[in-house]
Motif scaffolding. Structure first.
Motif, PDB file in Angstrom:
ATOM      1  N   THR A  12       0.867  -1.172   0.000  1.00  0.00           N
ATOM      2  CA  THR A  12       0.000   0.000   0.000  1.00  0.00           C
ATOM      3  C   THR A  12       0.911   1.232   0.000  1.00  0.00           C
ATOM      4  OG1 THR A  12      -0.069   0.333   2.390  1.00  0.00           O
ATOM      5  CG2 THR A  12      -1.630  -1.274   1.464  1.00  0.00           C
ATOM      6  N   GLN A  14       1.334   3.161   2.250  1.00  0.00           N
ATOM      7  CA  GLN A  14       2.017   3.235   3.558  1.00  0.00           C
ATOM      8  C   GLN A  14       3.346   2.473   3.539  1.00  0.00           C
ATOM      9  OE1 GLN A  14      -1.429   3.133   3.515  1.00  0.00           O
ATOM     10  NE2 GLN A  14      -1.428   5.248   4.236  1.00  0.00           N
ATOM     11  N   ASP A  15       3.518   1.543   2.602  1.00  0.00           N
ATOM     12  CA  ASP A  15       4.774   0.786   2.497  1.00  0.00           C
ATOM     13  C   ASP A  15       5.827   1.520   1.675  1.00  0.00           C
ATOM     14  OD1 ASP A  15       3.947  -1.693   3.845  1.00  0.00           O
ATOM     15  OD2 ASP A  15       2.617  -1.991   2.119  1.00  0.00           O
ATOM     16  N   LEU A  38       6.220   5.418  -3.910  1.00  0.00           N
ATOM     17  CA  LEU A  38       4.834   5.662  -3.475  1.00  0.00           C
ATOM     18  C   LEU A  38       3.871   5.442  -4.639  1.00  0.00           C
ATOM     19  CD1 LEU A  38       5.340   8.883  -1.319  1.00  0.00           C
ATOM     20  CD2 LEU A  38       4.685   6.635  -0.486  1.00  0.00           C
ATOM     21  N   CYS A  41       3.522   1.778  -5.369  1.00  0.00           N
ATOM     22  CA  CYS A  41       2.691   1.082  -4.375  1.00  0.00           C
ATOM     23  C   CYS A  41       1.210   1.396  -4.566  1.00  0.00           C
ATOM     24  CB  CYS A  41       3.128   1.460  -2.963  1.00  0.00           C
ATOM     25  SG  CYS A  41       4.718   0.746  -2.511  1.00  0.00           S
ATOM     26  N   ARG A  42       0.904   2.490  -5.235  1.00  0.00           N
ATOM     27  CA  ARG A  42      -0.486   2.794  -5.527  1.00  0.00           C
ATOM     28  C   ARG A  42      -0.945   2.129  -6.814  1.00  0.00           C
ATOM     29  NH1 ARG A  42      -4.055   7.891  -7.567  1.00  0.00           N
ATOM     30  NH2 ARG A  42      -3.035   7.324  -9.502  1.00  0.00           N
ATOM     31  N   ARG A  52       6.117  -8.182   5.355  1.00  0.00           N
ATOM     32  CA  ARG A  52       6.189  -7.278   6.515  1.00  0.00           C
ATOM     33  C   ARG A  52       6.662  -8.024   7.750  1.00  0.00           C
ATOM     34  NH1 ARG A  52       1.283  -6.116   4.016  1.00  0.00           N
ATOM     35  NH2 ARG A  52       1.307  -4.145   2.873  1.00  0.00           N
ATOM     36  N   THR A  57       6.096  -3.483   9.333  1.00  0.00           N
ATOM     37  CA  THR A  57       6.985  -2.723   8.449  1.00  0.00           C
ATOM     38  C   THR A  57       7.516  -3.623   7.340  1.00  0.00           C
ATOM     39  OG1 THR A  57       7.656  -1.386  10.343  1.00  0.00           O
ATOM     40  CG2 THR A  57       9.085  -1.311   8.400  1.00  0.00           C
TER      41      THR A  57
END
Ligand SMILES: CC(C)(COP(=O)(O)OP(=O)(O)OC[C@H]1O[C@@H](n2cnc3c(N)ncnc32)[C@H](O)[C@@H]1OP(=O)(O)O)[C@@H](O)C(=O)NCCC(=O)NCCS
Length: 186
Positions: A12, A14-15, A38, A41-42, A52, A57
């Protein structure tokens, strides 16, 4: 603990920052802008994977895309595992996870990636993946050093395929927190 499936999935946004940090700290990958991770990831989450740790994380990632002119071909753009978690099957497990996910959503016949001549770990990772998936590996020069505007090694294109309908399950596809349980010959 990072396990082979439980903490593995689509990235996501956030990653994105962690993925950028892993790329930066690999000291091997080209480090692209934080913005590009970013964005990836989108918009390319469906063809990418993160693993993770217990805190959520990202500790490893692979970014990929489906080649527009070859819809059955997944290109792995970058793959990296946090330094202290390497050599335990996590890289291979991510490739298996991503391949399985894309197979369940449609036809996937081949994988491609580029690797520099000196990157033995990466060559081994993809040869091992090919062996598990009953596929052959061909490689050829793709981007010679002279094409790059900066100091950059030549990149070789690895073509892996056709991927078997039912990959051979091996202990090599299971990530172990401590060690590899078995090697897979390529
Ligand atoms: C390449 C990389 C992603 C592999 O991830 P990993 O989790 O360590 O790989 P695995 O544990 O799944 O091992 C896969 C295979 O590679 C082999 N391997 C792993 N590290 C190796 C090394 N340093 N030297 C030689 N072989 C290595 C393993 O023995 C295994 O082979 P096997 O299945 O025949 O036993 C990781 O080393 C990394 O992040 N490197 C820095 C970034 C990078 O080079 N990315 C690839 C750019 S093309």
């Amino acid at each position: 603990m990072v396990n082979s499936e439980g903490n593995m999935g689509e990235p996501t946004v956030q990653d994105g920052a962690s993925v950028w940090r892993i790329a930066r700290d690999s000291h091997v990958l080209d480090v692209n802008s934080s913005y590009s991770y970013l964005l990836w990831c989108r918009d390319f989450a469906a063809t990418s994977v993160v693993a993770r740790d217990e805190s959520g994380t990202a500790a490893a990632f692979a970014t990929g895309y489906i080649r527009p002119e070859q819809p059955g071909t997944l290109v792995i753009w970058q793959i990296a595992v946090d330094g202290k978690r390497r050599g335990r099957g996590l890289g291979g497990a991510m490739l298996d996870h991503l391949t399985g996910r894309l197979r369940s959503r449609g036809v996937l016949q081949r994988m491609e990636t580029t690797i520099s001549a000196e990157n033995e770990a990466s060559q081994r990772l993809f040869h091992s993946f090919a062996a598990r998936h009953g596929a052959s590996v061909e490689h050829e020069p793709l981007f010679p050093a002279r094409l790059f505007p900066d100091a950059h090694e030549s990149e070789h294109l690895y073509r892996i395929g056709p991927l078997a309908e039912s990959p051979t399950p091996t202990p090599g596809t299971q990530y172990s927190e401590t060690r590899r349980t078995r090697s897979v010959a390529s």
